[in-house]
Design a protein around this motif. Structure first.
Motif, short mmCIF file in Angstrom:
data_model
loop_
_atom_site.label_atom_id
_atom_site.label_comp_id
_atom_site.label_asym_id
_atom_site.label_seq_id
_atom_site.Cartn_x
_atom_site.Cartn_y
_atom_site.Cartn_z
N ASP A 256 3.67 5.37 -5.86
CA ASP A 256 3.65 5.06 -7.29
C ASP A 256 4.90 4.29 -7.74
N VAL A 257 5.26 3.26 -6.96
CA VAL A 257 6.41 2.43 -7.30
C VAL A 257 6.01 1.46 -8.40
N PRO A 258 6.70 1.50 -9.55
CA PRO A 258 6.35 0.59 -10.64
C PRO A 258 6.75 -0.86 -10.32
N GLY A 259 5.95 -1.81 -10.77
CA GLY A 259 6.26 -3.22 -10.59
C GLY A 259 6.00 -3.76 -9.20
N ARG A 260 5.34 -2.99 -8.36
CA ARG A 260 5.14 -3.36 -6.95
C ARG A 260 4.35 -4.66 -6.77
N SER A 261 3.45 -4.98 -7.70
CA SER A 261 2.59 -6.15 -7.53
C SER A 261 3.34 -7.47 -7.63
N THR A 262 4.52 -7.46 -8.23
CA THR A 262 5.28 -8.70 -8.37
C THR A 262 6.49 -8.75 -7.43
N MET A 263 6.65 -7.74 -6.58
CA MET A 263 7.83 -7.67 -5.72
C MET A 263 7.68 -8.50 -4.45
N GLU B 246 0.83 -1.21 0.00
CA GLU B 246 0.00 0.00 0.00
C GLU B 246 0.86 1.26 0.00
N LEU B 247 1.95 1.21 0.73
CA LEU B 247 2.88 2.35 0.75
C LEU B 247 3.53 2.53 -0.63
N ALA B 248 3.92 1.42 -1.25
CA ALA B 248 4.51 1.47 -2.60
C ALA B 248 3.50 2.03 -3.59
N LYS B 249 2.25 1.66 -3.41
CA LYS B 249 1.19 2.17 -4.28
C LYS B 249 1.05 3.68 -4.11
N LYS B 250 1.07 4.15 -2.86
CA LYS B 250 0.98 5.57 -2.55
C LYS B 250 2.14 6.35 -3.18
N ILE C 59 10.70 1.17 -1.88
CA ILE C 59 10.13 2.27 -1.11
C ILE C 59 11.25 3.19 -0.63
N ASP C 60 12.34 2.61 -0.15
CA ASP C 60 13.50 3.41 0.28
C ASP C 60 14.00 4.26 -0.88
N LYS C 61 14.11 3.66 -2.05
CA LYS C 61 14.58 4.39 -3.24
C LYS C 61 13.61 5.53 -3.59
N ALA C 62 12.31 5.25 -3.55
CA ALA C 62 11.30 6.27 -3.86
C ALA C 62 11.34 7.41 -2.83
N ASN C 63 11.54 7.05 -1.55
CA ASN C 63 11.64 8.06 -0.50
C ASN C 63 12.83 8.98 -0.75
N ARG C 64 13.99 8.37 -1.06
CA ARG C 64 15.19 9.17 -1.30
C ARG C 64 15.00 10.09 -2.51
N LYS C 65 14.34 9.57 -3.54
CA LYS C 65 14.08 10.37 -4.74
C LYS C 65 13.20 11.58 -4.42
N LYS C 66 12.14 11.36 -3.63
CA LYS C 66 11.25 12.46 -3.27
C LYS C 66 11.96 13.48 -2.39
N THR C 67 12.81 13.02 -1.50
CA THR C 67 13.56 13.93 -0.64
C THR C 67 14.52 14.78 -1.47
N ARG C 68 15.21 14.15 -2.41
CA ARG C 68 16.12 14.89 -3.30
C ARG C 68 15.35 15.92 -4.14
N ALA C 69 14.21 15.51 -4.67
CA ALA C 69 13.40 16.42 -5.50
C ALA C 69 12.93 17.61 -4.67
N ARG C 70 12.57 17.36 -3.44
CA ARG C 70 12.10 18.44 -2.55
C ARG C 70 13.25 19.40 -2.26
N ALA C 71 14.45 18.85 -2.02
CA ALA C 71 15.61 19.68 -1.72
C ALA C 71 15.99 20.52 -2.94
N THR C 72 15.90 19.94 -4.11
CA THR C 72 16.25 20.64 -5.35
C THR C 72 15.25 21.76 -5.65
N SER C 73 13.97 21.49 -5.42
CA SER C 73 12.93 22.48 -5.73
C SER C 73 12.93 23.64 -4.74
N SER C 74 13.48 23.45 -3.55
CA SER C 74 13.48 24.53 -2.55
C SER C 74 14.71 25.42 -2.64
N ARG C 75 15.59 25.12 -3.59
CA ARG C 75 16.79 25.95 -3.76
C ARG C 75 16.50 27.20 -4.52
#
Length: 134
Positions: A102-109, A96-100, A118-134
């Motif tokens: 939008d992790v691709p391929g989650r149904s077969t993982m 459900e967290l992966a769905k939230k 999920i860890d990878k998606a979290n890091r990506k969102k954190t980086r994107a947030r840091a980049t957009s706030s500059r």
């Protein structure tokens, strides 16, 4: 330095309770161990007992307890963690967290693959947030 002044951005975007948890654990660890990485690891381990990282912030968990092997240690050491993902959660919750996120391929993982994705998606969102706030 007081935890309030060293608050990580992901914690700063989280609830006041998550912020208080991190600050209190950090300040206590500084008293015991001094400033540095050890105090930060201890603060994150305390945070992970009640919260899990979702995207670029921390949300309350359904249950209390350590989220990974590192958070379960009385004094967290350097090494690989699940990055705030509750690796002890059941597969349904992780899906459900992966769905939230939008992790691709989650149904077969597998459960471990979900944790890593999920860890990878979290890091990506954190980086994107840091980049957009500059």
């Amino acid at each position: 330095m007081p935890g309030r002044e060293e608050l990580p951005s992901t914690v700063a975007r989280s609830s006041k309770k998550a912020q208080r948890t991190w600050i209190k654990a950090h300040d206590s660890a500084v008293e015991s161990y001094g400033e540095g990485q050890r105090s930060h690891r201890t603060a994150y381990a305390a945070l992970k007992h009640s919260f899990e990282k979702v995207g670029d912030h921390w949300e309350p968990k359904d249950h209390k307890g350590p989220s990974d092997k590192q958070a379960a240690r009385s004094t967290p050491a350097r090494g690989r963690t699940a990055g705030g993902v509750d690796a002890n959660a059941d597969k349904k919750h992780l899906y459900e967290l992966a769905k939230k996120l939008d992790v691709p391929g989650r149904s077969t993982m597998t459960k471990q693959e979900l944790v890593e994705a999920i860890d990878k998606a979290n890091r990506k969102k954190t980086r994107a947030r840091a980049t957009s706030s500059r």
